[in-house]
Design a protein around this motif. Structure first.
Motif, mmCIF file in Angstrom:
data_model
loop_
_atom_site.group_PDB
_atom_site.id
_atom_site.type_symbol
_atom_site.label_atom_id
_atom_site.label_comp_id
_atom_site.label_asym_id
_atom_site.label_seq_id
_atom_site.Cartn_x
_atom_site.Cartn_y
_atom_site.Cartn_z
ATOM 1 N N GLY A 1 -57.900 22.327 17.820
ATOM 2 C CA GLY A 1 -56.912 23.359 17.535
ATOM 3 C C GLY A 1 -57.230 24.726 18.141
ATOM 4 O O GLY A 1 -56.338 25.382 18.684
ATOM 5 N N VAL B 1 -56.528 24.503 21.916
ATOM 6 C CA VAL B 1 -55.113 24.307 22.245
ATOM 7 C C VAL B 1 -54.346 25.600 21.947
ATOM 8 O O VAL B 1 -53.468 26.013 22.705
ATOM 9 C CB VAL B 1 -54.535 23.098 21.489
ATOM 10 N N PHE C 1 -44.879 21.260 24.458
ATOM 11 C CA PHE C 1 -44.961 20.155 23.511
ATOM 12 C C PHE C 1 -43.626 19.505 23.208
ATOM 13 O O PHE C 1 -43.564 18.515 22.494
ATOM 14 C CB PHE C 1 -45.634 20.627 22.219
ATOM 15 N N ASP D 1 -56.268 13.350 22.890
ATOM 16 C CA ASP D 1 -56.272 14.537 23.756
ATOM 17 C C ASP D 1 -54.845 15.065 23.845
ATOM 18 O O ASP D 1 -53.965 14.602 23.113
ATOM 19 C CB ASP D 1 -56.850 14.203 25.148
ATOM 20 N N ALA E 1 -51.530 13.539 22.122
ATOM 21 C CA ALA E 1 -50.859 14.423 21.164
ATOM 22 C C ALA E 1 -49.370 14.558 21.498
ATOM 23 O O ALA E 1 -48.518 14.474 20.620
ATOM 24 C CB ALA E 1 -51.525 15.802 21.156
ATOM 25 N N LYS F 1 -45.488 21.257 16.388
ATOM 26 C CA LYS F 1 -45.054 20.524 17.577
ATOM 27 C C LYS F 1 -44.076 19.427 17.175
ATOM 28 O O LYS F 1 -43.128 19.127 17.898
ATOM 29 C CB LYS F 1 -46.264 19.920 18.291
#
Ligand SMILES: *Cc1c(COP(=O)(O)O)cnc(C)c1O
Length: 652
Positions: A129, A132, A418, A578, A582, A609
């Motif tokens: 987290g 990202v 995303f 990864d 995701a 997301k």
């Protein structure tokens, strides 16, 4: 570990395809679908085999493929359009920042320091987290025109790659990153020589070189100690993200903080604002003060105050045990000389990192140093802001809790990165492109109800089918790697069902995230999974830190449960979580499950997301969900209560 020097045997790019190289070296392609498609179209299976890395792809692609593309008019037209679109983007002054701050005389320069950055799966220099978020921060700053640059470390091996053994026990692989075949470039000085900065370590110098990732309009500078002039063990400092012992962590933080400031200086960049994303980079404040003292002759106190007014610290940790601590004995050899340049004694330096300055038993706390060197401090959700104020209270004895200067800015996501291309198209069509530039603008979403249910459902269903197919392919590969019998491989080709209600659970396997809470009543769970009319299936993924046996045990329990007869084909675990995994998950699931032990989830972002892709959250009221939940956008587990007894909390 210094195994190679890369030799590139680069296929020659036909003249008409030269733009591909420019496009490849700006990871803007990671959120600009049409550009990404240009690479994928060149050779779909090579794109997969290159871990979605366009630079490596251009380095290995078959010359014939290039020739085909060079004689394909529609391909060339697409390429030119993508190139012009990137050029326009890079030059545009019509940005949020420009519109709002054009009248300000001084344009700030913001340096954003972080140990990890998660931008794309082909740059494996992130773990979860924090990284990202940092990656999304750079991408959003690029889109908004914010004059920001990132500073981080370039890891030779990065974070580990996960696979599981037969028993479901996590194994780690550390493939070497080949920097020369990644979308990064070495930073050179005016004479064309690689920029190098020096840090004095006990008895030897350490040299650090600088690389750059272009993230749209934003530059990310990455530091690397893998130089033969360095002592062999020093070359390894930037090997692994969150690997090694406490001394290794200290060395990495010295490189990030002190080396980071010196690298900026070597590139003639003087940040007006320094953002410490987590306390790992807090030494940067000392270096900034040192330079100011040297230039102006001011005292350390004056320099510290001056720097603090241009510094921001974002804390991500909800428990004191989460902060980096270093002992005086560990720090002494590294800092006695350095702090004398700050006119501090070693004890005065230690006081900067202690909650209670005079308590000689306290270790040096990087978060405390960050607090004392930044006037702006924030947690990452409203709830975490409160938790952070409680934690900071010991350092502000005279203040009531609401006056402790720790605010909160709730984490967010870079929506374009995303959102599935199908969902993005749907949103573009019905509410216009502003949804991704101005995600929080309420009026942007006024028209969301105009999206016809059938179209929304079709997108949702398509992405779920893609997720099921993706999961099957991954499972086949996982089984093949384990030399599983043919019959088993045939079986996993048919697991999951594109029509079943699909629940996703993917995150780092830290124990506080309680991945196995779901298994506490297995009989009931099996009934749900196998309901004939309303079947349910669960897709899970996540890595556990290599030293965290507790987290690994959770993975093992899940995998073993998934192998029992009633759960087979209804619950699967995908290895090596990864950014790619995701994306498939958040775009395809119906429901995103999150069961952290409140208030341990400082924010969390994966659920956001899912929301952006039309999925629903089912989560403990913790982190972002504690403030975002309202009936109609998902479900809350519990009422936001906390318990002193963890077993009782789990049971409830
Ligand atoms: C979004 C994301 C995370 C962070 O999500 P959490 O909700 O904090 O678990 C971690 N890893 C990857 C790969 C992600 O994409």
């Amino acid at each position: 570990m210094r195994t190679f020097h890369a030799y590139q045997v680069v296929p020659t790019l036909p003249e008409s395809l030269q733009y591909l190289r420019t496009l490849a070296y700006n990871v803007h392609w990671s959120w600009e679908r049409e550009t990404l498609e240009l690479f994928r179209r060149l050779d779909r299976s090579l794109w997969e085999n290159c871990s979605h890395n366009p630079v490596r792809m251009l380095g290995t692609i078959d010359q014939e493929r290039l020739k085909d593309a060079a004689s394909d008019d529609s391909y060339l037209a697409g390429l030119e359009a993508a190139y012009i679109s990137l050029e326009t983007y890079m030059k545009s002054r019509n940005t949020w920042f420009h519109r709002n701050y054009v009248h300000h005389h001084e344009k700030p320069t913001i340096a954003y320091f972080c140990m990890e950055f998660g931008l794309t799966e082909c740059l494996p220099i992130y773990s979860g987290g924090l990284g990202v978020l940092a990656g999304d921060h750079l991408k959003s700053s690029s889109d908004l025109g914010v004059p920001l640059m990132g500073v981080g470390l370039l890891y030779q091996q990065g974070y580990f790659r996960q696979y599981l053994n037969q028993d479901g026990w996590q194994q780690e692989r550390y493939p070497e990153n080949d920097f020369y075949n990644m979308p990064i470039q070495q930073v050179l000085d005016n004479a064309g020589q690689p920029i190098r900065v020096q840090i004095d370590l006990p008895g030897r110098p350490l040299f650090v070189q600088v690389w750059k990732v272009q993230v749209g309009r934003v530059s990310l500078f990455l530091l690397d100690t893998n130089l033969t002039v360095n002592r062999p063990d020093d070359q390894n400092i930037t090997d692994q993200l969150y690997g090694g012992n406490s001394e290794m962590r200290l060395l990495q933080e010295i490189v990030l903080g002190i080396g980071g400031q010196r690298a900026l200086e070597a590139m003639s960049i003087r940040p007006t604002l320094c953002h410490m994303n987590e306390g790992h980079s807090a030494f940067q404040a000392l270096e900034r003060a040192r330079v100011m003292m040297k230039e102006t002759g001011c005292s350390f106190e004056v320099a510290r105050e001056a720097c603090a007014s241009g510094s921001l610290f974002t804390t991500h940790t909800p428990v004191p045990a989460g902060f980096d601590l270093f002992s005086a004995d560990l720090l002494r050899p590294y800092f006695s000389q350095y702090v004398s340049e700050l006119t501090l004694s070693f004890d005065e330096f230690m006081e900067l990192g202690r909650v209670n300055r005079t308590d000689r038993n306290e270790q040096f706390n990087m978060a405390v140093l960050a607090l004392r060197t930044a006037h702006h401090v924030n947690g990452v959700s409203k709830l975490h802001g409160l938790v952070s104020r409680r934690m900071a209270q010991a350092g502000y004895r005279d203040l009531p809790i609401e006056e402790i200067p720790v605010s909160s800015v709730t984490n967010g996501i870079h929506a374009r990165s995303f959102t599935s291309s199908q969902m993005a198209q749907l949103l573009d069509k019905y509410i216009g492109g502003r949804w991704s530039q101005d995600v929080s603008g309420a009026e942007v979403w006024d028209r969301v109800d105009s999206i016809p249910d059938e179209e929304l459902w079709r997108v949702k269903q398509l992405r779920k089918e893609r997720l099921v197919q993706f999961a099957r392919n991954r499972l086949v590969a996982q089984y093949k790697n384990k030399n599983a019998p043919e019959a088993d491989i045939r079986m996993v080709k048919e697991v999951l069902h594109p029509d079943a209600l699909t629940i996703g659970f993917a995150r780092r396997f830290a124990t506080y995230k309680r991945a196995t809470l779901l298994l506490s009543d297995q009989v009931r769970l099996l009934k749900l999974l196998n309901n004939e009319e309303r079947p349910v299936q669960i897709i899970m993924a996540g890595k556990s830190h290599p030293h965290d046996d507790g987290g690994k045990e959770l993975i093992r329990q899940i995998v073993q449960f998934a192998h029992t007869s009633g759960a087979r084909s209804r619950i699967v675990f995908l290895e090596d979580y990864d950014l790619n995994v995701a994306r498939y998950l958040v775009q395809g699931v119906d429901v995103w499950l999150n069961t952290p032990r409140r208030p341990m989830e400082a924010s969390g972002t994966s659920g956001m997301k899912v929301l952006a892709n039309g999925g629903l959250n089912l989560s403990i009221l913790d982190g972002w969900w504690d403030e975002a939940y309202s009936p109609g956008v998902g479900w809350a587990i519990g009422h936001g209560e906390e318990y002193s007894n963890p077993d009782e909390q789990d049971a409830i």
